[in-house]
Design an enzyme around this catalytic site. Structure first.
Site, PDB file in Angstrom:
ATOM      1  N   ASN A 253       0.831  -1.226   0.000  1.00 12.27           N
ATOM      2  CA  ASN A 253       0.000   0.000   0.000  1.00 12.27           C
ATOM      3  C   ASN A 253       0.857   1.265   0.000  1.00 12.27           C
ATOM      4  O   ASN A 253       0.323   2.375   0.091  1.00 12.27           O
ATOM      5  CB  ASN A 253      -0.985   0.007   1.179  1.00 12.27           C
ATOM      6  CG  ASN A 253      -0.273   0.067   2.514  1.00 12.27           C
ATOM      7  OD1 ASN A 253       0.946   0.206   2.584  1.00 12.27           O
ATOM      8  ND2 ASN A 253      -1.038  -0.046   3.591  1.00 12.27           N
TER       9      ASN A 253
ATOM     10  N   TYR B  13       5.318  -6.564  19.413  1.00 12.35           N
ATOM     11  CA  TYR B  13       5.774  -6.886  18.057  1.00 12.35           C
ATOM     12  C   TYR B  13       6.120  -8.385  17.961  1.00 12.35           C
ATOM     13  O   TYR B  13       5.653  -9.092  17.062  1.00 12.35           O
ATOM     14  CB  TYR B  13       7.006  -6.040  17.704  1.00 12.35           C
ATOM     15  CG  TYR B  13       7.786  -6.566  16.533  1.00 12.35           C
ATOM     16  CD1 TYR B  13       7.275  -6.470  15.245  1.00 12.35           C
ATOM     17  CD2 TYR B  13       9.017  -7.193  16.711  1.00 12.35           C
ATOM     18  CE1 TYR B  13       7.974  -6.980  14.160  1.00 12.35           C
ATOM     19  CE2 TYR B  13       9.719  -7.690  15.638  1.00 12.35           C
ATOM     20  CZ  TYR B  13       9.204  -7.584  14.362  1.00 12.35           C
ATOM     21  OH  TYR B  13       9.892  -8.094  13.301  1.00 12.35           O
TER      22      TYR B  13
END
Ligand code: UFG
Length: 331
Positions: free
Chosen positions: A32, A140
């Site tokens: 994107n 994460y």
């Protein structure tokens, strides 16, 4: 083989795409451009799209007759994940589930997943093997380990064939420094250190000198991005030669050099490369960091015949310097 690379315009994804294209693979980078760059890829292979766009993903997987997905796209900063975990659970876990479901619907049964050394419980010395204990220390790392688990479960239930690659610290300029890291904001050590000789910062902050390591600063295994890319090529090729290769339907590989360097060693090596002093400021620990992460990559070497071309930190940093000097503001 026709390959779809999510996050293919990013630092590691684009290095892999460029190598794959050179070797004649049909590659489509699905990105994107939120963090990636069109300029990191040759013309014609970028498909702009979001990972949460299920209908576009499905269409691309079917219409491009994809055989293998390489899943690079993710939020990747350890510190940020502690501050903004929701971003990590959304971008990493929810989007990966979307991707896996779209793959099943489109009958794409092979995935290569970019995981991380951050999933391991740190060890005081030596190197980590793929069977060592798992203890993700940051959101994460939790998201990456959860996606690994999803892939294993999908493999068991739906016959998904996978390679999970646990990266250590990817760094360096690709193709001799023609391409490189351009994160915004930058959080990685080597690009930040190089901002000092570039005149973009006055000193490098060192996050903690009270770790259980020889000089008190964190030890990491810095692996050149082109060596990392080469491991991907070998992993994807092992799908085709499964019967003869030592890789199994589902395999996990560490990708690192086997050598650890502390934050202070990285700074000193950079001083040698740039030929000047780099001022340091000692700061508090950064949340989510662990003492030592060094790869045992014997499995990758033995099963896939991988051998890093760069085995010297200075040579790696020299390629990063080449990139940052010629692109001080990124792409
Ligand atoms: N560091 C500093 N000062 C800085 C930046 C970093 O001292 O300004 C230190 C960190 O505390 C850490 C080391 O430098 O000890 C390396 O930090 P990076 O941010 O460059 O890399 P990380 O080890 O945190 O994380 C990277 C990737 C992760 C991956 C991990 C695996 O960003 O995606 O390597 O080791 F999971």
């Amino acid at each position: 083989m026709r390959i779809l690379a999510t996050g293919g315009a990013g630092y590691v994804g684009s290095a892999v795409c460029r190598q794959l294209l050179k070797r004649g693979y049909e590659v489509f980078a699905y990105d994107n451009l939120g963090k990636g760059f069109r300029q990191a890829l040759p013309d014609g292979c970028l498909i702009e799209g979001d990972l949460d766009d299920y209908s576009l993903l499905s269409k691309v997987l079917r219409e491009r007759r994809i055989d293998v997905v390489m899943h690079f796209a993710a939020s990747i900063a350890v510190g940020e994940s502690v501050e903004q975990p929701r971003l990590y659970y959304r971008n990493n876990i929810a989007n990966s589930l979307n991707l896996l479901e779209a793959m099943l619907d489109a009958d794409v049964k092979r995935i290569l997943f970019s995981s991380t050394a951050a999933v391991y419980a740190p060890i005081a010395e030596g190197s980590l093997s793929e069977n060592d204990a798992i203890a993700p220390a940051s959101p994460y790392a939790v998201t990456k380990h959860t996606i690994e688990q999803m892939i294993r479960d999908f493999s068991h239930a739906y016959g998904l064939n996978y390679r999970i690659l646990r990266y250590f610290n990817a760094c360096g300029g690709s193709n001799g420094g023609q391409y490189g890291e351009a994160h915004d904001p930058e959080t990685h050590l080597i690009p930040l250190v190089l901002q000092v000789p570039l005149g973009q910062r006055e000193f490098i902050g060192v996050f903690g000198d009270d770790y259980n390591t020889p000089d008190g600063t964190c030890v990491r295994d810095y692996i050149h991005v082109d060596d990392l890319a080469d491991a991907h090529i070998r992993a994807v090729e092992s799908f085709d030669t499964n019967e003869t290769s030592k890789a199994k339907a589902g395999s996990i590989y560490n990708i690192g050099t086997g050598t650890g360097n502390s934050v202070l060693e990285v700074i000193r090596a950079t001083e040698e490369v740039v030929g000047g002093k780099i001022p340091i400021k000692m700061l508090n620990r950064r949340a989510g960091d662990t003492d030592r992460l060094v790869a045992g990559a014997e499995r990758l070497r033995k099963e896939l015949g991988w051998k890093p071309k760069y085995d010297n930190l200075r040579d790696v940093i020299a390629t990063a310097w080449q990139w940052h000097k010629s692109h001080p503001n990124g792409y």
